[in-house]
Design a protein around this motif. Structure first.
Motif, PDB file in Angstrom:
ATOM      1  N   SER A 172      85.721  -5.869  31.022  1.00  0.00           N
ATOM      2  CA  SER A 172      85.764  -6.866  29.945  1.00  0.00           C
ATOM      3  C   SER A 172      87.023  -7.715  30.062  1.00  0.00           C
ATOM      4  N   LEU A 226      86.807 -10.331  32.822  1.00  0.00           N
ATOM      5  CA  LEU A 226      85.972 -11.459  32.385  1.00  0.00           C
ATOM      6  C   LEU A 226      86.739 -12.352  31.411  1.00  0.00           C
ATOM      7  N   LYS A 257      79.050 -12.382  36.863  1.00  0.00           N
ATOM      8  CA  LYS A 257      78.019 -11.934  35.917  1.00  0.00           C
ATOM      9  C   LYS A 257      77.685 -10.443  36.078  1.00  0.00           C
ATOM     10  N   PHE A 286      78.900  -7.527  33.642  1.00  0.00           N
ATOM     11  CA  PHE A 286      78.299  -7.101  32.370  1.00  0.00           C
ATOM     12  C   PHE A 286      77.545  -5.786  32.544  1.00  0.00           C
ATOM     13  N   ARG A 287      76.958  -5.588  33.718  1.00  0.00           N
ATOM     14  CA  ARG A 287      76.293  -4.302  33.976  1.00  0.00           C
ATOM     15  C   ARG A 287      77.334  -3.185  34.075  1.00  0.00           C
ATOM     16  N   GLN A 302      78.440  -8.932  24.724  1.00  0.00           N
ATOM     17  CA  GLN A 302      77.019  -9.252  24.811  1.00  0.00           C
ATOM     18  C   GLN A 302      76.765 -10.713  24.412  1.00  0.00           C
ATOM     19  N   LYS A 355      77.682 -12.925  27.197  1.00  0.00           N
ATOM     20  CA  LYS A 355      76.646 -12.903  28.228  1.00  0.00           C
ATOM     21  C   LYS A 355      75.453 -13.780  27.837  1.00  0.00           C
ATOM     22  N   THR A 356      74.887 -13.536  26.658  1.00  0.00           N
ATOM     23  CA  THR A 356      73.641 -14.247  26.309  1.00  0.00           C
ATOM     24  C   THR A 356      73.893 -15.733  26.054  1.00  0.00           C
ATOM     25  N   PHE A 380      76.643 -16.867  29.936  1.00  0.00           N
ATOM     26  CA  PHE A 380      76.272 -16.540  31.314  1.00  0.00           C
ATOM     27  C   PHE A 380      74.762 -16.646  31.554  1.00  0.00           C
ATOM     28  N   ASP A 381      73.959 -16.441  30.504  1.00  0.00           N
ATOM     29  CA  ASP A 381      72.502 -16.515  30.686  1.00  0.00           C
ATOM     30  C   ASP A 381      71.972 -17.943  30.598  1.00  0.00           C
TER      31      ASP A 381
END
Lengths: 171, 325
Positions: A46, A49, A66, A69-70, A115, A118-119, A122-123
């Motif tokens: 984290s 990032l 990216k 995140f996993r 999260q 990410k959404t 990054f998404d």
């Protein structure tokens, strides 16, 4: 408030007793070690990032990060597992300590901040690198603050427990 | 071997090494001798590491000296001098690492960095000399001949002494306020996260995971790992000073120091044999050579070892007997 008796029941189970009382190096401190590995993966990924979003190593493409995140979820899974074992070893110590609930809340906020990054950022394949960094900026700052708080609350568990085990005052 | 042997074996390195380092750095101030400057900076970083086991073994030696009847005032004088020298040695090592970082990026360190290294290393040389002197007085009574510290000191020594911490007071501060320890350990974990995050991701990429990341820009994260390392050296040594005997007579702490030393050697292999320059040129999807992968794997394994030993320090307090020959 009376300390609930079920905490005593948990402490008397053989798993709890072994974790707490075993002299083996694979007992309590082994679980604690993997909790430390887990937190360094979770918060380390984290933090990398967040730092990149805030402008450290600007030549590093955000999109290439990216996969982290996993990694965050791998660290989280490690710490849920080891965390449950730690609570099993000292249920009274953990569950009677207000700091424990503060820590769990901060972890939840930290995870949801990641999260969201990410959404929302990054998404979205339409965003340029610069737009990604700009959009994620305030979330990254919050994330760093919240993870620092979660680490601090976790560390403070050792110093703020009102009970060590059922019926034994701590502190 | 015992701690007194180890202390005597190691303690001359910082005293003489800082003088050599300062000489190299001074000669390297002119651009044509920039290799000497680099050697001086590397030497300061190495000495900053070596000084830590010197300091820790000193506590072990101290316990033996007390048994031998050496005056406590003399010992405290030496320990106070050592604490101040250690502090400046670590600061010198930190700015030296910053200087090495800057020379790799911009061919030479920034002006402020050169000034800071020069100033701090001059002070460190002086403080190391004083530490060596007060230490020599403990075991070479023929030099001073007195068992009372103030009697054998000149004006300069007394002046420096006003800045030296009193070891007993510092230990009490740490022991009596659990919040000091709590705060130090919290920072120690923040430092740990910074180290694992930045150095971990760099090594993982070299090993061939997440190859979409170019390597050179990843390396720009490293100063944050060094900040973490700085935080952890400072908080680790502060925790040590708070309860020195819990750590000195602790086999796991020594293993941790060995692992950190090996990490230093591993980093030296990486940066000084050209591997670093090689991987800097690698773009996304390029493979690092096998030698670089071995170094990256070694680094990951050793950092895991450092964390493991650190975690078990509490469990192995007093695992080394106090009297041994």
């Amino acid at each position: 408030m009376a300390v609930p008796a079920f905490l005593d029941t948990i402490e008397q189970t053989s798993v709890s007793r072994w974790l707490r009382e075993s002299e083996s190096v694979f007992g309590f401190y082994f679980v604690l070690l993997f909790h430390t590995f887990g937190l360094s993966v979770l918060v380390g990924a984290s933090a990398v990032l967040d730092l990149r979003i805030l402008g450290v190593a600007v030549d590093l493409p955000l999109k290439s990060l990216k996969w982290l995140f996993r990694t965050i979820w791998v660290g989280f899974a490690m710490n849920v597992t080891t965390g449950i074992l730690l609570v099993l070893a000292y249920p009274t110590k953990a569950l009677t300590n207000p700091m424990f609930y503060i820590k769990l809340s901060l972890v939840a906020i930290g995870l949801s901040a990641m999260q969201r990054i990410k959404t929302r950022v990054f998404d979205d394949p339409g965003l340029s690198e610069a737009a990604m960094a700009a959009k994620a900026r305030s979330m990254a700052i919050w994330s760093l603050l919240v993870w620092t708080g979660a680490l601090t609350a976790g560390r403070l568990l050792a110093y703020t427990a009102p009970y060590l085990v059922y019926g034994v005052r701590g502190g | 071997m015992n701690f007194a042997h180890l202390h005597l074996l190691l303690n001359h390195f910082p005293v003489i090494g800082t003088i050599i380092g300062l000489g190299l750095f001074f000669l390297g101030l002119s651009e044509e001798h920039h290799h000497m400057r680099r050697a001086g900076l590397i030497l300061f970083a190495v000495l900053a590491f070596i000084t830590i086991p010197v300091f820790i073994s000193g506590v072990g030696a101290q316990v033996m000296l007390r048994k031998a009847g050496i005056s406590n005032a003399m010992i405290q004088r030496h320990e106070g001098a050592a604490m101040l020298a250690l502090t400046f040695m670590e600061m010198t090592g930190a700015v030296a690492l910053v200087g090495l970082w800057q020379s790799s990026r911009m061919s030479r360190p920034a002006r402020w960095n050169i000034a800071a290294v020069l100033l701090l290393s001059v002070v460190t040389v002086g403080l190391m000399a004083r530490t060596g002197n007060t230490g020599g007085d403990l075991r070479h009574p023929e030099i001073g001949g007195l068992q009372e510290p103030t009697g054998m000191e000149g004006t300069l020594g007394s002046f420096v002494h006003t800045f030296e911490p009193e070891p007993d007071k510092i230990s009490n501060l740490m022991v009596f306020t659990k919040w000091t320890t709590a705060f130090l350990m919290d920072l120690h974990f923040i430092g740990l996260v910074l180290i694992v995050g930045t150095i971990g991701i760099y090594n993982i990429r070299i090993l061939g995971i997440a190859k979409q990341m170019p390597i050179a820009p990843l390396h720009r994260l490293l100063p944050w790992g060094l900040i973490g390392l700085g935080i952890n050296v400072a908080t680790g040594m502060a925790a040590f000073v708070g309860a020195p005997e819990d750590y000195t007579f602790n086999a796991v702490l020594w293993l941790k120091i060995v692992a950190l030393g090996l990490l230093g050697l591993n980093a030296a292999v990486f940066y000084l044999t050209g591997l670093f320059n090689h991987v800097e040129r690698l773009g996304p999807w390029d493979e690092a050579p096998m030698s670089a992968r071995v170094v990256a794997m070694t680094s990951l394994v050793l950092w895991c070892a450092v964390i493991t030993f650190g975690r078990y320090i509490q469990v192995f307090q007093h695992s080394i007997p106090r009297v041994s020959n």
